[in-house]
Design a protein around this motif. Structure first.
Motif, mmCIF file in Angstrom:
data_model
loop_
_atom_site.group_PDB
_atom_site.id
_atom_site.type_symbol
_atom_site.label_atom_id
_atom_site.label_comp_id
_atom_site.label_asym_id
_atom_site.label_seq_id
_atom_site.Cartn_x
_atom_site.Cartn_y
_atom_site.Cartn_z
ATOM 1 N N ALA A 1 -6.520 12.582 -1.391
ATOM 2 C CA ALA A 1 -7.052 13.784 -2.050
ATOM 3 C C ALA A 1 -8.472 14.083 -1.549
ATOM 4 O O ALA A 1 -9.184 13.178 -1.110
ATOM 5 C CB ALA A 1 -7.054 13.580 -3.555
ATOM 6 N N GLN A 2 -8.862 15.360 -1.665
ATOM 7 C CA GLN A 2 -10.165 15.780 -1.150
ATOM 8 C C GLN A 2 -11.338 15.070 -1.848
ATOM 9 O O GLN A 2 -12.296 14.657 -1.198
ATOM 10 C CB GLN A 2 -10.306 17.283 -1.336
ATOM 11 N N GLN B 1 -11.641 11.659 -0.462
ATOM 12 C CA GLN B 1 -12.304 11.687 0.858
ATOM 13 C C GLN B 1 -13.815 11.774 0.690
ATOM 14 O O GLN B 1 -14.567 11.112 1.390
ATOM 15 C CB GLN B 1 -11.851 12.914 1.661
ATOM 16 N N LYS B 2 -14.231 12.588 -0.279
ATOM 17 C CA LYS B 2 -15.669 12.746 -0.515
ATOM 18 C C LYS B 2 -16.275 11.421 -0.994
ATOM 19 O O LYS B 2 -17.368 11.037 -0.571
ATOM 20 C CB LYS B 2 -15.911 13.857 -1.543
ATOM 21 N N LEU B 3 -15.546 10.712 -1.859
ATOM 22 C CA LEU B 3 -16.044 9.415 -2.347
ATOM 23 C C LEU B 3 -16.273 8.451 -1.182
ATOM 24 O O LEU B 3 -17.322 7.787 -1.106
ATOM 25 C CB LEU B 3 -15.042 8.809 -3.342
ATOM 26 N N LEU B 4 -15.328 8.389 -0.268
ATOM 27 C CA LEU B 4 -15.468 7.473 0.872
ATOM 28 C C LEU B 4 -16.647 7.891 1.746
ATOM 29 O O LEU B 4 -17.454 7.066 2.181
ATOM 30 C CB LEU B 4 -14.183 7.433 1.706
ATOM 31 N N LYS B 5 -16.745 9.196 2.004
ATOM 32 C CA LYS B 5 -17.812 9.707 2.868
ATOM 33 C C LYS B 5 -19.192 9.431 2.258
ATOM 34 O O LYS B 5 -20.090 8.925 2.930
ATOM 35 C CB LYS B 5 -17.597 11.209 3.066
ATOM 36 N N PHE C 1 0.855 -1.194 0.000
ATOM 37 C CA PHE C 1 0.000 0.000 0.000
ATOM 38 C C PHE C 1 0.888 1.240 0.000
ATOM 39 O O PHE C 1 1.976 1.241 0.588
ATOM 40 C CB PHE C 1 -0.873 0.039 1.260
ATOM 41 N N HIS C 2 0.397 2.309 -0.664
ATOM 42 C CA HIS C 2 1.106 3.594 -0.701
ATOM 43 C C HIS C 2 0.225 4.680 -0.128
ATOM 44 O O HIS C 2 -0.995 4.639 -0.298
ATOM 45 C CB HIS C 2 1.443 3.971 -2.152
ATOM 46 N N GLU C 3 0.862 5.659 0.490
ATOM 47 C CA GLU C 3 0.140 6.855 0.931
ATOM 48 C C GLU C 3 -0.716 7.378 -0.223
ATOM 49 O O GLU C 3 -0.250 7.455 -1.360
ATOM 50 C CB GLU C 3 1.169 7.915 1.358
ATOM 51 N N GLY C 4 -1.982 7.692 0.078
ATOM 52 C CA GLY C 4 -2.881 8.222 -0.948
ATOM 53 C C GLY C 4 -3.778 7.167 -1.578
ATOM 54 O O GLY C 4 -4.756 7.499 -2.249
#
Ligand code: MF3
Ligand code: CO
Length: 248
Positions: free
Chosen positions: A116-117, A120-124, A85-88
């Motif tokens: 990325a913002q 984050q929105k996709l996960l939320k 896994f990589h950051e991001g």
């Protein structure tokens, strides 16, 4: 045929879901840069066996692993590999347990470090669409009430629903009737009744809703390479509403 589970069966499914929730508590901590999907898969296999269960996916229609680990543009059914896994990154973990013949099923998508913002929105939004769908679950509601809740929340936020894969009944097998689509479909639209156990699982993409299966015959990716998220809970229909049996 949609099964109505009796008290004894519900207790068995509850125990299976409790064990799966405990597994997620441990797996969550392992989604770190440098760890690999195979590391998590080995851990999950050992954990389930140690607690007297069987990995429900392993061998199911020939599936070769305990977990499905779906990174970034992989929607579902990612076969655990050696790529760290990589950051991001975003990492979807899907797992099911057979404990004494009772099945649980859940999935979560987690960020690796800061993301990325838009991601984050996709996960939320994907997580919220699962929560809104669960709020619909009560006796006499219809499957389409679940589908509509997922679809409208994702669509309002500019995202796209995967149509080729659905939620499902669960409990005495990993996949039972009914199918639970994430869009309102013209097919059968049964009512929910106390004692039904269902797995609700929105799969939501940033770009196109189209997906394709890679040459390994399992890995489902977005057609345009855009990111995809997946959350899933096993939910019991009760006399007064619902109970979410899995926890992450
Ligand atoms: N968790 C998946 C689902 O919700 C099942 C994985 S398919 C398997 O339907 F083959 F990997 F088991
Ligand atoms: Co499922």
């Amino acid at each position: 045929m949609i099964r109505i589970k009796n008290e004894r069966q519900i207790e068995g499914i509850r125990s299976s879901c409790d064990l799966l929730s405990l597994l997620y508590e441990k797996l969550k901590l392992q989604v770190q840069p440098g760890n690999t999907p195979k590391d998590l898969d080995r851990f999950a296999y050992d954990f389930i066996i140690k607690h007297g269960g069987k990995p429900a996916f392993l061998g199911y229609e020939g599936y070769p692993a305990t977990l499905c680990i779906s990174v970034n543009e992989v929607v579902i059914h990612g076969i655990p590999n050696d790529r760290p896994f990589h950051e991001g990154d975003i990492v979807g973990i899907d797992s099911g347990i057979n404990l004494n013949g009772y099945f649980s099923d859940a999935a979560i998508t987690l960020p690796v470090g800061s993301i990325a913002q838009e991601t984050q929105k996709l996960l939320k939004v994907t997580r919220e669409s699962l929560e809104l769908a669960i709020e619909q679950v009560k006796p006499h509601a219809r499957v389409s009430d679940i589908s509509r809740a997922v679809f409208s929340h994702a669509t309002k936020n500019g995202f796209k629903l995967v149509r080729q894969y659905c939620g499902h009944g669960v409990g005495l097998e990993i996949h039972e009737d009914p199918q639970i689509p994430n869009y309102v479909s013209p097919g059968p639209n049964p009512r929910l009744m106390p004692g039904m156990v269902i797995a609700i699982e929105p799969m939501i993409n940033i770009g196109t809703s189209d997906v394709r299966v890679l040459d390994d015959d399992w890995t489902v990716v977005t057609m345009d390479g855009s990111l995809s998220a997946h959350f899933e809970h096993t939910v019991l229909v009760t006399d007064s509403g619902h109970e979410v049996l899995t926890k992450w």
